[in-house]
Write a protein that holds these residues in place. Structure first.
Motif, PDB file in Angstrom:
ATOM      1  N   SER A 155     102.297  -0.583  66.219  1.00 35.57           N
ATOM      2  CA  SER A 155     102.395  -1.416  67.415  1.00 35.57           C
ATOM      3  C   SER A 155     101.106  -1.364  68.225  1.00 35.57           C
ATOM      4  CB  SER A 155     103.584  -0.984  68.272  1.00 35.57           C
ATOM      5  OG  SER A 155     103.287   0.194  68.975  1.00 35.57           O
ATOM      6  N   GLU A 156     100.320  -0.323  67.994  1.00 31.54           N
ATOM      7  CA  GLU A 156      99.023  -0.208  68.674  1.00 31.54           C
ATOM      8  C   GLU A 156      97.917  -0.861  67.857  1.00 31.54           C
ATOM      9  OE1 GLU A 156      98.382   3.950  69.059  1.00 31.54           O
ATOM     10  OE2 GLU A 156     100.213   4.318  70.176  1.00 31.54           O
ATOM     11  N   GLY A 157      98.220  -1.175  66.610  1.00 29.24           N
ATOM     12  CA  GLY A 157      97.201  -1.753  65.743  1.00 29.24           C
ATOM     13  C   GLY A 157      96.339  -0.711  65.060  1.00 29.24           C
ATOM     14  N   ALA A 158      96.717   0.554  65.194  1.00 28.75           N
ATOM     15  CA  ALA A 158      95.919   1.616  64.594  1.00 28.75           C
ATOM     16  C   ALA A 158      96.196   1.757  63.106  1.00 28.75           C
ATOM     17  CB  ALA A 158      96.187   2.948  65.297  1.00 28.75           C
ATOM     18  N   VAL A 159      97.339   1.273  62.688  1.00 30.70           N
ATOM     19  CA  VAL A 159      97.743   1.368  61.293  1.00 30.70           C
ATOM     20  C   VAL A 159      98.398   0.057  60.874  1.00 30.70           C
ATOM     21  CG1 VAL A 159      99.402   2.454  59.729  1.00 30.70           C
ATOM     22  CG2 VAL A 159      98.033   3.879  61.249  1.00 30.70           C
ATOM     23  N   ILE A 182     103.375  13.640  66.500  1.00 31.59           N
ATOM     24  CA  ILE A 182     102.867  13.288  65.169  1.00 31.59           C
ATOM     25  C   ILE A 182     101.984  12.052  65.262  1.00 31.59           C
ATOM     26  CG2 ILE A 182     103.538  12.458  62.887  1.00 31.59           C
ATOM     27  CD1 ILE A 182     106.043  14.215  63.080  1.00 31.59           C
ATOM     28  N   ALA A 183     102.442  11.065  66.037  1.00 29.81           N
ATOM     29  CA  ALA A 183     101.640   9.852  66.213  1.00 29.81           C
ATOM     30  C   ALA A 183     100.310  10.186  66.888  1.00 29.81           C
ATOM     31  CB  ALA A 183     102.412   8.823  67.032  1.00 29.81           C
ATOM     32  N   ASP A 184     100.363  11.050  67.893  1.00 28.12           N
ATOM     33  CA  ASP A 184      99.133  11.455  68.580  1.00 28.12           C
ATOM     34  C   ASP A 184      98.169  12.123  67.601  1.00 28.12           C
ATOM     35  OD1 ASP A 184     100.143  10.508  70.940  1.00 28.12           O
ATOM     36  OD2 ASP A 184     100.755  12.462  71.732  1.00 28.12           O
ATOM     37  N   ARG A 233      96.737   9.539  65.192  1.00 22.71           N
ATOM     38  CA  ARG A 233      95.784   8.697  65.899  1.00 22.71           C
ATOM     39  C   ARG A 233      94.454   9.417  66.088  1.00 22.71           C
ATOM     40  NH1 ARG A 233      97.997   8.611  70.314  1.00 22.71           N
ATOM     41  NH2 ARG A 233      99.659   7.120  69.910  1.00 22.71           N
ATOM     42  N   ALA A 234      94.559  10.687  66.428  1.00 24.44           N
ATOM     43  CA  ALA A 234      93.347  11.487  66.632  1.00 24.44           C
ATOM     44  C   ALA A 234      92.577  11.645  65.322  1.00 24.44           C
ATOM     45  CB  ALA A 234      93.724  12.849  67.194  1.00 24.44           C
ATOM     46  N   ARG A 235      93.306  11.835  64.241  1.00 27.31           N
ATOM     47  CA  ARG A 235      92.643  12.001  62.945  1.00 27.31           C
ATOM     48  C   ARG A 235      91.941  10.716  62.526  1.00 27.31           C
ATOM     49  NH1 ARG A 235      94.138  16.644  60.092  1.00 27.31           N
ATOM     50  NH2 ARG A 235      95.831  17.796  61.087  1.00 27.31           N
ATOM     51  N   ILE A 236      92.593   9.595  62.819  1.00 31.78           N
ATOM     52  CA  ILE A 236      91.983   8.313  62.490  1.00 31.78           C
ATOM     53  C   ILE A 236      90.730   8.117  63.334  1.00 31.78           C
ATOM     54  CG2 ILE A 236      92.276   5.814  62.645  1.00 31.78           C
ATOM     55  CD1 ILE A 236      95.305   6.345  62.050  1.00 31.78           C
ATOM     56  N   ALA A 237      90.860   8.406  64.635  1.00 31.27           N
ATOM     57  CA  ALA A 237      89.720   8.251  65.541  1.00 31.27           C
ATOM     58  C   ALA A 237      88.566   9.164  65.130  1.00 31.27           C
ATOM     59  CB  ALA A 237      90.159   8.537  66.972  1.00 31.27           C
ATOM     60  N   ALA A 238      88.916  10.309  64.571  1.00 31.93           N
ATOM     61  CA  ALA A 238      87.891  11.269  64.168  1.00 31.93           C
ATOM     62  C   ALA A 238      87.241  10.889  62.847  1.00 31.93           C
ATOM     63  CB  ALA A 238      88.513  12.664  64.073  1.00 31.93           C
ATOM     64  N   GLY A 239      87.741   9.835  62.227  1.00 30.01           N
ATOM     65  CA  GLY A 239      87.130   9.384  60.987  1.00 30.01           C
ATOM     66  C   GLY A 239      87.694  10.059  59.755  1.00 30.01           C
ATOM     67  N   LEU A 287      99.796   2.634  53.622  1.00 29.60           N
ATOM     68  CA  LEU A 287      99.382   2.501  55.026  1.00 29.60           C
ATOM     69  C   LEU A 287      97.859   2.508  55.093  1.00 29.60           C
ATOM     70  CD1 LEU A 287     101.888   5.145  56.436  1.00 29.60           C
ATOM     71  CD2 LEU A 287     102.130   2.657  56.535  1.00 29.60           C
ATOM     72  N   TYR A 288      97.317   1.613  55.893  1.00 30.49           N
ATOM     73  CA  TYR A 288      95.866   1.487  55.974  1.00 30.49           C
ATOM     74  C   TYR A 288      95.383   1.454  57.415  1.00 30.49           C
ATOM     75  CZ  TYR A 288      96.314   0.269  51.070  1.00 30.49           C
ATOM     76  OH  TYR A 288      96.597   0.302  49.742  1.00 30.49           O
ATOM     77  N   VAL A 289      94.134   1.825  57.596  1.00 24.96           N
ATOM     78  CA  VAL A 289      93.494   1.691  58.905  1.00 24.96           C
ATOM     79  C   VAL A 289      92.729   0.376  58.906  1.00 24.96           C
ATOM     80  CG1 VAL A 289      91.827   2.677  60.503  1.00 24.96           C
ATOM     81  CG2 VAL A 289      93.236   4.182  59.090  1.00 24.96           C
ATOM     82  N   PRO A 290      93.015  -0.501  59.852  1.00 24.93           N
ATOM     83  CA  PRO A 290      92.312  -1.790  59.910  1.00 24.93           C
ATOM     84  C   PRO A 290      90.809  -1.574  60.078  1.00 24.93           C
ATOM     85  CG  PRO A 290      94.129  -1.722  61.499  1.00 24.93           C
ATOM     86  CD  PRO A 290      93.998  -0.356  60.932  1.00 24.93           C
TER      87      PRO A 290
END
Lengths: 75, 75
Positions: free
Chosen positions: A55-59, A10-12, A15-21, A67-70
């Motif tokens: 913990s990765e700083g992605a959220v 789920i985290a993966d 993360r991918a969705r965030i990276a994809a914009g 929840l927000y994306v920095p």
DNA sequence: AGTAATTTGTTCGTATGTATC
DNA sequence: AGATACATACGAACAAATTAC
């Protein structure tokens, strides 16, 4: 009962969705409850996945708000 | 009822003990159950703290065996 | 201004799975 | 084969902060 994705997958995925914009910086992510429905998982499992992303700083989570994306996060 | 330390403080404490050489690389850490007793916390809370340390690479969990400090970990 | 609803944060317990001893 | 120990999943309860009305 379908095989659960697990909090790591789920985290993966998130993360991918965030990276994809899909969730641009500054925008609010779905709530725990909504994510739980999206992934057919319990809220506790979503929280575990989100904790990993935090913990990765992605959220970044803001109590009471969401929840927000920095703004400056880079994969 | 004493005020609980919280999983972040527990993680901080464990990280500090590892850094101080209390648990040398290669050595086994106390079990979840033992840690729970040490910190007067529930096993779930310990697991959350350990998950944090694992994401930092300070601890590696081996199913069925125990928790270990990697040989090459640097604070 | 103030209360209720919403939402994340934390703690705990239980059950089950899986790998090691 | 059995006991031990970590990994995962879920749910319940409460706290804390924000938001909505």
């Amino acid at each position: 009962m379908p095989i659960p994705m697990g909090y790591r997958r789920i985290a993966d995925d998130l993360r991918a969705r965030i990276a994809a914009g899909e969730y641009p910086p500054g925008e609010r992510l779905p709530t725990y409850k909504e994510l739980a429905e999206m992934y057919s998982a319990g809220v506790s499992t979503i929280q575990k996945a989100v904790l990993l992303l935090q913990s990765e700083g992605a959220v970044v989570g803001v109590q009471g708000a969401g929840l927000y994306v920095p703004e400056d996060w880079k994969p």
